[in-house]
Structure formats: structure tokens, C-alpha cells
Design a protein around this motif. Sequence first.
Motif, PDB file in Angstrom:
ATOM      1  N   LEU A  15       0.803  -1.224   0.000  1.00  0.00           N
ATOM      2  CA  LEU A  15       0.000   0.000   0.000  1.00  0.00           C
ATOM      3  C   LEU A  15       0.841   1.282   0.000  1.00  0.00           C
ATOM      4  O   LEU A  15       0.564   2.189  -0.793  1.00  0.00           O
ATOM      5  CB  LEU A  15      -0.995  -0.016   1.166  1.00  0.00           C
ATOM      6  CG  LEU A  15      -1.999   1.141   1.194  1.00  0.00           C
ATOM      7  CD1 LEU A  15      -2.865   1.157  -0.060  1.00  0.00           C
ATOM      8  CD2 LEU A  15      -2.884   1.065   2.443  1.00  0.00           C
ATOM      9  N   PRO A  16       1.859   1.413   0.850  1.00  0.00           N
ATOM     10  CA  PRO A  16       2.649   2.650   0.807  1.00  0.00           C
ATOM     11  C   PRO A  16       3.288   2.882  -0.573  1.00  0.00           C
ATOM     12  O   PRO A  16       3.318   4.019  -1.070  1.00  0.00           O
ATOM     13  CB  PRO A  16       3.712   2.431   1.887  1.00  0.00           C
ATOM     14  CG  PRO A  16       3.098   1.452   2.835  1.00  0.00           C
ATOM     15  CD  PRO A  16       2.266   0.545   1.969  1.00  0.00           C
ATOM     16  N   LYS A  19       0.572   3.988  -3.019  1.00  0.00           N
ATOM     17  CA  LYS A  19       0.212   5.397  -2.800  1.00  0.00           C
ATOM     18  C   LYS A  19       1.281   6.328  -3.360  1.00  0.00           C
ATOM     19  O   LYS A  19       0.969   7.364  -3.960  1.00  0.00           O
ATOM     20  CB  LYS A  19       0.029   5.661  -1.296  1.00  0.00           C
ATOM     21  CG  LYS A  19      -1.274   5.120  -0.728  1.00  0.00           C
ATOM     22  CD  LYS A  19      -1.357   5.456   0.772  1.00  0.00           C
ATOM     23  CE  LYS A  19      -2.687   5.005   1.362  1.00  0.00           C
ATOM     24  NZ  LYS A  19      -2.680   5.117   2.847  1.00  0.00           N
ATOM     25  N   VAL A  22       1.002   6.392  -7.158  1.00  0.00           N
ATOM     26  CA  VAL A  22      -0.183   7.156  -7.565  1.00  0.00           C
ATOM     27  C   VAL A  22       0.104   8.654  -7.450  1.00  0.00           C
ATOM     28  O   VAL A  22      -0.204   9.437  -8.352  1.00  0.00           O
ATOM     29  CB  VAL A  22      -1.401   6.742  -6.694  1.00  0.00           C
ATOM     30  CG1 VAL A  22      -2.530   7.754  -6.807  1.00  0.00           C
ATOM     31  CG2 VAL A  22      -1.883   5.345  -7.093  1.00  0.00           C
ATOM     32  N   GLN A  23       0.724   9.036  -6.330  1.00  0.00           N
ATOM     33  CA  GLN A  23       1.005  10.460  -6.109  1.00  0.00           C
ATOM     34  C   GLN A  23       2.048  10.978  -7.100  1.00  0.00           C
ATOM     35  O   GLN A  23       1.929  12.112  -7.604  1.00  0.00           O
ATOM     36  CB  GLN A  23       1.468  10.670  -4.662  1.00  0.00           C
ATOM     37  CG  GLN A  23       1.526  12.134  -4.255  1.00  0.00           C
ATOM     38  CD  GLN A  23       0.185  12.818  -4.382  1.00  0.00           C
ATOM     39  OE1 GLN A  23      -0.845  12.285  -3.982  1.00  0.00           O
ATOM     40  NE2 GLN A  23       0.170  14.007  -5.018  1.00  0.00           N
ATOM     41  N   ILE A  48      -8.495   1.371  -6.443  1.00  0.00           N
ATOM     42  CA  ILE A  48      -7.293   2.060  -6.939  1.00  0.00           C
ATOM     43  C   ILE A  48      -7.685   3.176  -7.899  1.00  0.00           C
ATOM     44  O   ILE A  48      -7.075   4.256  -7.894  1.00  0.00           O
ATOM     45  CB  ILE A  48      -6.311   1.050  -7.580  1.00  0.00           C
ATOM     46  CG1 ILE A  48      -5.877   0.011  -6.541  1.00  0.00           C
ATOM     47  CG2 ILE A  48      -5.079   1.784  -8.144  1.00  0.00           C
ATOM     48  CD1 ILE A  48      -4.941  -1.072  -7.079  1.00  0.00           C
ATOM     49  N   MET A  51      -8.375   6.177  -5.919  1.00  0.00           N
ATOM     50  CA  MET A  51      -7.138   6.815  -5.463  1.00  0.00           C
ATOM     51  C   MET A  51      -6.513   7.629  -6.600  1.00  0.00           C
ATOM     52  O   MET A  51      -6.007   8.745  -6.393  1.00  0.00           O
ATOM     53  CB  MET A  51      -6.121   5.751  -5.021  1.00  0.00           C
ATOM     54  CG  MET A  51      -6.458   5.029  -3.727  1.00  0.00           C
ATOM     55  SD  MET A  51      -5.318   3.625  -3.414  1.00  0.00           S
ATOM     56  CE  MET A  51      -3.748   4.481  -3.352  1.00  0.00           C
ATOM     57  N   GLN A  52      -6.531   7.066  -7.813  1.00  0.00           N
ATOM     58  CA  GLN A  52      -5.860   7.713  -8.942  1.00  0.00           C
ATOM     59  C   GLN A  52      -6.535   9.022  -9.354  1.00  0.00           C
ATOM     60  O   GLN A  52      -5.894   9.912  -9.897  1.00  0.00           O
ATOM     61  CB  GLN A  52      -5.835   6.759 -10.150  1.00  0.00           C
ATOM     62  CG  GLN A  52      -4.902   5.575  -9.972  1.00  0.00           C
ATOM     63  CD  GLN A  52      -5.006   4.611 -11.141  1.00  0.00           C
ATOM     64  OE1 GLN A  52      -5.975   3.862 -11.254  1.00  0.00           O
ATOM     65  NE2 GLN A  52      -4.026   4.632 -12.027  1.00  0.00           N
ATOM     66  N   GLU A 355       0.437  -3.617   4.463  1.00  0.00           N
ATOM     67  CA  GLU A 355       1.165  -2.485   5.052  1.00  0.00           C
ATOM     68  C   GLU A 355       1.864  -3.016   6.302  1.00  0.00           C
ATOM     69  O   GLU A 355       1.237  -3.710   7.111  1.00  0.00           O
ATOM     70  CB  GLU A 355       0.193  -1.344   5.413  1.00  0.00           C
ATOM     71  CG  GLU A 355       0.910  -0.077   5.831  1.00  0.00           C
ATOM     72  CD  GLU A 355       0.013   1.166   5.729  1.00  0.00           C
ATOM     73  OE1 GLU A 355      -1.216   1.030   5.793  1.00  0.00           O
ATOM     74  OE2 GLU A 355       0.564   2.272   5.573  1.00  0.00           O
TER      75      GLU A 355
END
Lengths: 369, 369
Positions: A15-16, A19, A22-23, A48, A51-52, A355
Motif C-alpha cells: 500500500l505505501p 500510494k 499514484v502520487q 485504486i 485513489m488515482q 502495510e
Amino acid sequence: MKLEELKTPAFLIDLPRLKANVQMMKDRARNQSVSLRPHVKTHKTAEIARMQTAEEFPGITVSTLAEARFYQESGFEDITYAFPITVNKLDEAAELTTKVKIFNILLDQPQTFSAVEAYGREHGITFNVFLKVDCGYHRAGVDPSKRESVQLARNLADSDFIQFKGILTHAGHSYHCHNPIEVIEIAEQERDVMVQFARSLREDGVDCQTLSIGSTPTAVHAPGWQGIDEIRPGNYVFFDKFQADIGSCQTKDVAARVLTTVVAHYPDHNQILIDAGALALSKDLGADHLDNEIAYGGVSGHPNLKLFSISQEHGLITSNDPLDFQKFPVGSLLQVFPNHSCLTAALFPEYHVVENNRVIDRWVPMRGW
Amino acid sequence: MKLEELKTPAFLIDLPRLKANVQMMKDRARNQSVSLRPHVKTHKTAEIARMQTAEEFPGITVSTLAEARFYQESGFEDITYAFPITVNKLDEAAELTTKVKIFNILLDQPQTFSAVEAYGREHGITFNVFLKVDCGYHRAGVDPSKRESVQLARNLADSDFIQFKGILTHAGHSYHCHNPIEVIEIAEQERDVMVQFARSLREDGVDCQTLSIGSTPTAVHAPGWQGIDEIRPGNYVFFDKFQADIGSCQTKDVAARVLTTVVAHYPDHNQILIDAGALALSKDLGADHLDNEIAYGGVSGHPNLKLFSISQEHGLITSNDPLDFQKFPVGSLLQVFPNHSCLTAALFPEYHVVENNRVIDRWVPMRGW
């Protein structure tokens, strides 16, 4: 839940790392003032995709009509189906056009244009259509240097049953590159071909609303997107061994893993058997244009291990040196990062979100066509 | 339903060919007085497994514990899980041992034997266990020429918590052959290694109840199975381009097809785009040890067409000669027979059963682990 409690093989998402990936792409798009319309075919989950798109451009790209239906039902309102439409898919495309606020299709064949227009006339429907352009990959798209390509764009723009949305390309030949320097050349070609073609269209009186480009390698390395409106990378959420090998990311950025069990030791053959085979990894050979030895994925934390053979459920690992079998006890776990995360993810009915070495969630992707 | 009404890509099963293939292997087993315990991993459906076992030996072979659960729930009562067991799968294996009339597992590691025995003692359960033997494939199994392999069999036979069922091998190296003459050599090796090893065991006082062998190439071509009790071929129900290329069948015997739509023509590149890519076909390269050009499947009825490139949803066809595009109109259908039908079938959520060019049934396979 601990990793040890999962059945193997299992698909893990870090997960990290997800993320961060994505960022990273959101930041690149924002800094260059382009819209990010991520290709969600890599993961096919609502989680996802949310998130995107969160707090950014709401549009997504899909590779099948089944994905389009799934994302429409999941609340997405701006969807581009980035595979050339055919007549036998127009009923479904028409239904999506009425259900989704913005639903875009694409084409590159004059006879498909005629069929789409005839369908629109018969059913009183206006399709949003991109013209697919070949920027050098030679998989699909019109040749932008040809007069008939301008004519096809003009026909799209002039039709009463088509909203001409613009031009769209995919620089898939960036996957043939050996390093970021070569990728940058492709990225510049991808941009320049599109900007030049749009200029030709405008000179011909055809307004080109949106210039859409994108592949993960070019999206990571493009020095600038002047004249471009949107990018459509997909693989970057997970990355994979291929992307690491050609320099799109580092190995530590790969967010997808296949958890597998050490099944057996064969010292006479210097081999370890694992329970991740072709149905857990796919038979994608990865960046086999590089001078690497054939491997069906990398073993996380053990760069000396070579996953050199897979059959349906069996994977075989060896090494150039004698294996230290005591480091890999029978029954212990290994994590394989896949050659091609899109194809590997597609083989699993569920993803486990990890995570701090704990399974904290379970996401279910959509499947089929 | 007509084929034209299916969404593409779609997985088709030619029912008459399937029936003929199923009967062919039943006849071979009956004529040679061996039990046929088909490996159902190729299709993972209840329907085909019932055809394979009807009026014959009731046993089947599976590749995952999820398959075992599915077939138990579908009423099958004699199941061999033909992948070496590991400790983290013993809870599931124990549950299946209690639920299925005959549930067999296999192992080839001394430490796995110890773990299985300890689990059996702790939980008061008796596992049915085969010893996996390496007959020359070198993927898994004990070396039958070694003293410690005999000792492991003796340990299995002597355990109070294990019913020693016999020895089991898979001559997967038959897939490296170029023609039936080479396959016959492997088939004789597969049989001879097992008969000889069983003799060594018996000389050592270890009774060997069942000698189990099998791969589709050797099952098709073996000249005889004297001393062997059961065979476990799987792929033969569908066959595929690989099996046709090495001579296990003729192209006309292949019962599996992927239905696909012609999406676009690119005369400048002598290419046709279809909507069957890596997620519809798998990236299995087929019999790439032969001197054939790389192809991701064969196009039915058009041996001159070459499916030379696939990405997630795109397939590209070319030919050594200029393509006659008029023969393959945009929007028309083609049928691709896969390189490896097991991996291709595994990508589809449903199979369409075809007879006389009509879709007469729909079978849903199981998935996952």
C-alpha cells in the motif's frame, strides 16, 4: 492478518508503494498542466481508480466494455474505452453512452466511421469519438502523415451523429527501449507527432479538442507536454520488473508481489520448487529485448535467485552459484515481483493489501469482457 | 445462439471434437488395462470431468486445493491433488481427506513427510500419500536411483498416520520432443523408471499399491503400459497448437478456439488487428523449441496467417505474402486455436459450447487457489 495466514499463491499490493506511485504521477501531470486519465486495466479495481482520480481530473481509461460497465456502476462518469470499436460492440457502446456522463470510444477505420455514423442515425444517438493515431508503435491508428487521415478526422468532425473529441495515441514502442534516454526520444516523438497532426487538422479547419497520449515509460520520463491535454499511463500504479529493467522505476518502487511457498529442494539440480507458476505469474518474458537471462519474475530481496522455468502451478528457481538451501526452508515464503504486473494481476480473483507486513484489506478486481 | 451473437473475445469448445478426444483416451486406457485418472486442470469444469469419468474409472487429478474443493462439492469422490503438499496447506488437505471418499496428496521431501506425519498424529488423521518420482523431467520428485528415495518410501509405508498409496510421476519432458518417435522414447522411460523403482521398493519390502504416470504426449503415444496402474493426462480433451506441432494430434483435433473480431486493416504494415490479446490467449510461446516462427496461436482455416504480436487486448496478424484484406473484412470473425489450451482456458470466466456452428451450452469453470 499475517502474510503467513494467506493461501499461496497470493497477489499482494504494497500500500505505501502504491500510494507513492499514484502520487508521483498526479504530481507529474499537475506540474506539466495536463489531465491524468489513468488506464485502469492494470488493476481493474474501483479502489485504486478512486485513489488515482481523487481530487484531480475524474476521467479514466479502460480496455474492455466490461470494465466500462463496472466503472459506470462504481460511479465513474468520464470513461474512455481505448480500444478501437467494432460494429458488434456498438449496442453496448450505445448503452454506455446513455448511462455514462462522458463515454468516449475511438476508431481508425473509414468503414468503422461509416458504421458508427449509420448506427447513430438509426438509433438517434451521438457517440463521442477519438481518432486513434499511430505515433510510431505501428499497432493501431491512422498514419498522421497521410491525407486520408485528415479526411477521416474531417468526416468525424462533420458528422451529425458523432462528437469529435480529438486525437489519441499510445507510444507502446517505448517498451522496446533500453534506458530512459531512449524513452525520452519516444516521448518527444509521441508529443511532436500529435501536436503536428493537430496543427494539420486545424489548418484544414478541423478543430481538435483533446490531444491524448500516454504510456507508463513516456509518462515517467517525458521532459514536457507542451500542446498535450491529457496522459493515460496505467502500469505505474504497480510498476513491475519490466519497468525497473528499462529504467521507468527502481525495483523498490514495484508495488505488486506474488506471495509463494517454497515447496521442495533439489540440490542435485540446484533448484527450488515454488507454488507460483504460469497461472500465478503469466508467461510474459519481461524485457527480453535486453541482454538479461530469461526469468519469469524477480525474487524480492534475492537478486541472485533466477525463476527460470514455470508451468501451470510449478515455478523453478536456480542460481548461478550453489544455492544455500538453508536460507529458503521448505514451507517458508518468498515474494516474486512480476515481469508484467497487468497480466499477473489479471490472473488473481482477489488482491491482498499489505502495510507493515500485515494484510489490512482485500480488493476484488473485475474480470471478463 | 449464433457465433455472431457472442461478445468477443470468447472461448469456444467444439463439442464433437471434445467428445472424440475424451473417447480416444478412454479407449487407449481400456485397451491397455490402465485406469484413466484425467487431470482436470485443463478445463476446471464439472461438465467435462463427468464426461471423462463416465462409465469408467471415477478418479480425477487436480492441480490446486481449490479445484479439489470444487470437485468434492460437484460430487467427485476420488481425487488426487498432484502438486507436492506443504505444511501451510495441511489444514485444507485434512479437511478434504475427511470429506472426499479417497483424497490423495503427494510429497517428495523428507521434512514434508515429517510434517505430514506430525500433523496426522496431532489431529488423528490418516493421509493418503503418493511419493512423487522424477522420471527425467527434473521439475519435482525424488531420484529413483537413490537409496534415500527408497528410505522415504519406507518411511511413508511404515507411518501410522499415512496410507502409502504408491508412486507417481509426470513425464513433462515429453513436451520438449520434436515428434512422436521422440515421445515414444520418453513414454518408455516414464514406464520403465517407475516399474524399476517399484521393483526396488518391493525388494526392500515396501509394497507399492499404485504406479501412476502421465502426460498427454506420452499418453497418446505410449506403446504399452505393462506394470503401470493409472495414467493422468489432461490436455488431450482440448489439445492445442503445441500438441499438434509435436504430433500428439492433428490440427483438426483441437477442440478449443478463441473467437475474435477483425478490428482494423493496416495495409502499409501488412497487418490485421484483432481483439484477442494476451488476456484472451496467454503469452505461452507454444512449441518454441521447434524451428517455427514465433506465433501466439494459429488462425483456424488460414495457416498462412501469423499471429505475431499480442499485448493486453490487442493481437496483430500478418503474413509472409501481402494480405488479401478483402477476405477478412473489418467486423468479421476469426477463430484462433491456442498455443496452450490450459493457460488460455484459464483466462475465461465462461466457455461456450459449439456444435454445428451454434452455441448450445455455456459452462462455467472454477478459478483461484
